[in-house]
Design an enzyme around this catalytic site. Structure first.
Site, mmCIF file in Angstrom:
data_model
loop_
_atom_site.group_PDB
_atom_site.id
_atom_site.type_symbol
_atom_site.label_atom_id
_atom_site.label_comp_id
_atom_site.label_asym_id
_atom_site.label_seq_id
_atom_site.Cartn_x
_atom_site.Cartn_y
_atom_site.Cartn_z
ATOM 1 C CB CYS A 85 62.713 27.327 38.320
ATOM 2 S SG CYS A 85 64.313 27.432 37.816
ATOM 3 N N GLY A 87 61.302 21.859 37.476
ATOM 4 C CA GLY A 87 62.688 21.903 37.431
ATOM 5 C C GLY A 87 62.863 20.581 38.798
ATOM 6 C CE1 TYR A 126 58.070 18.589 27.348
ATOM 7 C CE2 TYR A 126 58.765 20.573 28.742
ATOM 8 C CZ TYR A 126 58.972 19.189 28.270
ATOM 9 O OH TYR A 126 59.987 18.450 28.896
ATOM 10 C CG ASN A 162 59.347 30.158 37.122
ATOM 11 O OD1 ASN A 162 58.181 30.055 36.846
ATOM 12 N ND2 ASN A 162 60.215 29.721 36.144
ATOM 13 N N GLY A 163 62.246 32.108 36.178
ATOM 14 C CA GLY A 163 62.437 33.148 34.819
ATOM 15 C C GLY A 163 63.919 32.981 34.511
#
Length: 477
Positions: A22, A49, A260, A123-124
């Protein structure tokens, strides 16, 4: 849900690559249009995201949250942003790693208590979500995300300063988390002791910004101050930025961010991601040379490494595949006829460039192999005499529990097949992956400071409980 008329991985549900982490963004800036700063910050983080987006703001007395399913530009427009006024704001763009992709699970989450409100973006991915949820009373959470659990726990004791509650709670939270949250007056940010997901601090002329990537700071005109340290908690208000440590740092940054996830114009650990990816390509050429006429990337994921491969090998670099500029998400189900066109809706070969040529095709990763298999077939049909595939990451053979929704090990092509078996499956003349040592060297970081679990199966935070998975909270209902 509004469609955007674009083509995405939903075109073929069986051909889904790694889904991003995210994106989080937070700003404390009195006198600035903080909702628009957050909007543009999220726009810069959209690649992390694409399922939902949301913004929370406060003018000092109450928190307003607006969120919906879809891309940032679908969820917000000028009129909506005009209603979100205040001096601090946080925002989130989501790919689901815990909890389904539904409106209730969109972020920021919001908890209201007698002592005020608290909004949080994450985020995670946590690996002890089920155990943390057991601390809450029945019915305390409405959504089925680890973020909702964290929000409820942080808001449980409204009699104490929220940063004190966080400093006590976060050492007991296991997994990957880069957090931004706020009450009515103050912005907070924290990063897990391993620092698996990125989080950076920036300075505005009249305030402060925190974001998942430095590219988001650039877009809103903030100067980069530093990375938020693993195990660090920041409090930002009219007194400035205050830091406290809630856990000893044990850095294990995600190696796949370099491959990526992160934008190429982002900086991680003082090194630009683009430079790292080009160096990966050079290393790939040293490890897997081949006689060929042209190096082409799978756009845009393979472009930096293809540039490096061409530089090191001396083989000319060229554009052999054209990407549809409007690839994104779609909510329009394609017909069977359209689905059979597959990769051609996203990529099309330049026949006059590749016909009669021996090609080196560079991409960043192979997850299931469907996309690469289709590309090899398409290039041969367009007249390529040889197709040599080069991959700028090692084989992805293990799932991620820290914020990337990879396929299960059984679905990962490298989880069950050897490199030679994968080459045969793709129909390529040769296949070469960069070594994990070569990829690590390109980052300039020592191996012990990186999480490489998706490549080697060595998880820096042990997965000790079987209650781990995307739907762990939904299973409890």
């Amino acid at each position: 849900m509004k469609g955007d008329g674009r083509l995405g991985h939903d075109l073929d549900p069986q051909d889904r690559g790694p889904q991003d982490a995210c994106g989080v963004f937070g700003v404390w800036a009195p006198g600035e249009d903080v909702s628009k700063l957050t909007y543009y910050g999220l726009y810069a983080l959209q690649h992390r995201g694409q399922e939902s987006a949301g913004i929370a703001v406060s003018e000092g007395s109450r928190i307003l949250v607006y969120k919906d399913m879809g891309l940032v530009a679908q969820v917000f427009d000028e009129s909506i942003l005009g209603t979100l006024r205040g001096h601090l704001s946080i925002g989130h763009c989501r790919y689901s790693t815990t909890g389904s992709s539904v409106w209730e699970n969109a972020q920021p989450t919001l908890s209201s208590t007698d002592g005020g409100g608290l909004a949080l973006a994450h985020n995670g991915n946590l690996i002890n979500t089920a155990q943390l949820a057991e601390r809450l009373a029945p019915g305390a959470i409405r959504a089925t995300t680890d973020t909702e659990v964290l929000t409820a726990l942080l808001a449980q004791d409204a009699t104490r300063p929220v940063d004190d509650v966080a400093a006590e709670l976060l050492p007991e939270v296991k997994g990957a988390y880069s957090l931004v949250w706020m009450n009515e007056t103050t912005l907070f940010a924290a990063r897990d002791p391993q620092g698996i997901r990125p989080l950076v601090l920036g300075r505005l002329e009249r305030g402060w910004v925190v974001a998942s990537e430095t590219a988001a700071l650039d877009i809103v005109g903030a100067s980069v101050i530093r990375e938020i340290e693993p195990g660090e908690l920041l409090t930002i208000d009219e007194r400035g930025v205050r830091s406290r440590r809630f856990a000893e740092a044990n850095p294990k940054g995600c190696l796949f961010e370099y491959v990526y996830l992160a934008r190429p114009d982002t900086t991680i650990a003082g090194r630009g991601v683009q430079s790292t990816r080009v160096e990966v390509g050079r290393e790939l050429a040293r490890e897997h040379p081949v006689d060929a006429d042209l190096v082409i990337p799978t756009p845009e994921s393979g472009t930096p490494a293809a540039i490096g491969y061409a530089e090191q090998s001396g083989i000319p670099y060229g554009q052999g595949l054209v990407k549809n500029s409007y690839v994104g998400r779609t909510f329009i189900q394609p017909s069977q006829t359209i689905r059979q066109l597959g990769i051609r809706l996203k990529l099309n070969p330049l026949r006059e460039v590749i016909e009669g040529k021996r090609l080196v095709v560079v991409d960043d990763s192979i997850v299931r192999g469907n996309t690469q298999r289709a590309i090899v077939k398409m290039l041969r049909e367009a007249g390529a005499t040889e197709v040599h595939v080069r991959i700028s990451s090692p084989p992805v053979a293990w799932p991620c529990f820290y914020g990337i929704d990879f396929a299960t090990r059984a679905e990962l092509i490298a989880g069950s097949l050897s490199v030679e078996e994968i080459r045969s499956s793709l129909g390529a003349d040769s296949l070469g992956y960069i070594s994990i040592e070569g990829l690590t060297r390109a980052t300039t970081l020592p191996a012990e400071r990186l999480c490489r679990a998706c490549f080697d199966g060595r998880y820096p935070i042990p997965i000790e409980d079987d209650r781990v998975g995307k739907f762990v909270l939904e299973a409890r209902r």
